[in-house]
Design a protein around this motif. Structure first.
Motif, PDB file in Angstrom:
ATOM      1  N   SER A  81      26.529 -23.922 -13.403  1.00  9.53           N
ATOM      2  CA  SER A  81      26.574 -25.421 -13.697  1.00  9.53           C
ATOM      3  C   SER A  81      27.853 -26.003 -13.330  1.00  9.53           C
ATOM      4  CB  SER A  81      26.652 -25.600 -15.354  1.00  9.53           C
ATOM      5  OG  SER A  81      26.587 -26.918 -15.610  1.00  9.53           O
ATOM      6  N   GLU A  85      21.492 -25.188 -12.317  1.00  7.75           N
ATOM      7  CA  GLU A  85      21.072 -26.546 -12.800  1.00  7.75           C
ATOM      8  C   GLU A  85      20.531 -27.254 -11.749  1.00  7.75           C
ATOM      9  OE1 GLU A  85      20.876 -28.489 -14.997  1.00  7.75           O
ATOM     10  OE2 GLU A  85      21.822 -27.257 -16.768  1.00  7.75           O
ATOM     11  N   GLY A 125      17.477 -25.365 -13.821  1.00  7.60           N
ATOM     12  CA  GLY A 125      17.718 -26.363 -14.974  1.00  7.60           C
ATOM     13  C   GLY A 125      16.855 -27.652 -15.211  1.00  7.60           C
TER      14      GLY A 125
END
Length: 402
Positions: A85, A108, A135
């Motif tokens: 992330s 992500e 994500g």
């Protein structure tokens, strides 16, 4: 007794600009449900000291391993799942070592700066054999699940067409100083890939992948004010190369619930909605009725509390409009930012690999769609610069000779 899956997080930092790892991913891992299936054993930040500070700041066990490079993390034989992330343009370099090492990886969205790098990550993961997750958490938002349920029930008959109109207001004609890169297409994280990209994904999760796409993109406001994150004052003005208006049409794939040749249209702009009008209106027109989803304030439903969202059905036979109830049924103990990740991690832990969450194959398909939109925009901009085509000039010459 189930042995927890051992997790490493890249980008969990107390000083991160967006702090998405701490707000969206960490709450699940620290919840009773998360702890029963997962165990965070390592963090990887820009340097070892940063990772150690984050271990302390977030109250992780003192024996949590601190790494300062993706290569060192990839060498850890105990790590099974790596969660990335970070800023989009860091995804490729920070995850590739773990991907090549055969580890499972969640990255992500967007997966990378562009489709080319996304495809490289996908291909390396297939070679190494690790499972992949992207994500795109909008699949598990209650509105997505409810719309799919209504369509599958046959209540409105087969879908004939659908239209999405959305306005995304991000501080109007400005960006915070920490998000200046939203005006730089090369970074990969911007209004089109993130703001539009998430909505684009869960809309297609409901209706199927849009085909035969024709698009028109525009930069309506090429200059953006950069605001100081603390004072809110303008500190500079920058030029943006990211389109802030997307208009497209296409067709929906024929299915049990969608007629052949069903039309799809979408308009998405980076600007506030007309005063008093909702930020998002999504209609799904069927043979026997119509669904209308309305979001008054925010169209990013995957990160919304959904308090401003309504779903209604116009029944053509009874001529009555009914409001449909929807609510979070799972992970209500988590914040709304984290709830939609719970089902993804649960599906992964249960060994599900198909259709329960987006993998890198899915991410590449979405990247290809976005790259095609950008390519069309670039071609249009190049044509403006070039002026009349050679063919047009030749035609004028012929007329002059006549």
């Amino acid at each position: 007794m189930v042995v927890p899956i051992r997790v490493a997080i890249i980008g969990l930092s107390a000083n991160a600009i967006t702090d998405w790892a701490s707000r969206a991913h960490l709450p699940y891992f620290l919840s009773p449900t998360g702890k029963a299936k997962f165990q965070i054993i390592a963090l990887c930040n820009s340097n070892v000291e940063s990772a150690r500070r984050s271990i302390k700041a977030f109250g992780l066990p003192s024996d949590t391993r601190a790494y300062g490079s993706p290569e060192d993390l990839a060498k850890d034989p105990d790590v099974q799942l790596v969660v990335c992330s970070t800023r989009v343009d860091k995804h490729y370099n920070t995850t590739m070592p773990s991907i090549k090492a055969g580890k499972d990886v969640l990255v992500e969205w967007p997966l990378a700066e562009d489709g080319t790098k996304a495809r490289e990550l996908r291909d390396e993961a297939k070679k190494a054999g690790g499972r992949t997750i992207v994500g795109l958490q909008g699949w598990y938002v209650p509105t997505t699940l409810k719309l799919k349920e209504i369509i599958a029930s046959g209540r409105i008959g087969k879908v004939l067409s659908s239209e999405v109109r959305a306005a995304r207001w991000l501080n109007d004609n400005s960006v915070p100083d920490g998000l200046k890169y939203f005006a730089q297409r090369a970074v990969g994280g911007n209004f089109v890939t993130i703001g539009f990209g998430h909505v684009w994904d869960w809309v297609q999760n409901v209706l199927g992948d849009v085909e035969n796409i024709e698009s028109r993109l525009q930069i309506q406001r090429p200059r953006l004010k950069v605001l100081d994150s603390y004072t809110g004052r303008t500190i500079e003005t920058i030029k943006s190369d990211v389109p802030d208006l997307i208009s497209l049409t296409g067709s929906l794939p024929e299915s049990e619930h969608v007629v052949k040749g069903a039309t799809f249209a979408m308009r998405f702009r980076r600007a506030r909605a007309f005063q008093g009008e909702p930020a998002l209106v999504w209609t799904i027109f069927g043979e026997r009725g119509e669904i209308r989803l309305t979001a008054a304030v925010d169209n990013m439903l995957q990160v919304s509390q959904l308090a401003d969202v309504t779903i209604e059905i116009d029944d053509h036979e009874s001529r009555r409009v009914q409001r449909v109830d929807f609510r979070w049924e799972a992970f209500k103990e988590l914040s709304y930012l984290s709830r939609s990740y719970g089902p993804i991690y649960e599906a992964y832990a249960n060994g599900d690999t198909t259709g329960k969450y987006g993998d890198f194959d899915h991410a590449v398909r979405r990247h290809d769609q976005l790259d095609a939109l950008f390519a069309s925009f670039d071609a249009s901009e190049a044509a403006k610069v070039a002026g009349p085509t050679a063919n047009g000039a030749a035609e004028r010459s012929e007329k002059e000779e006549l």
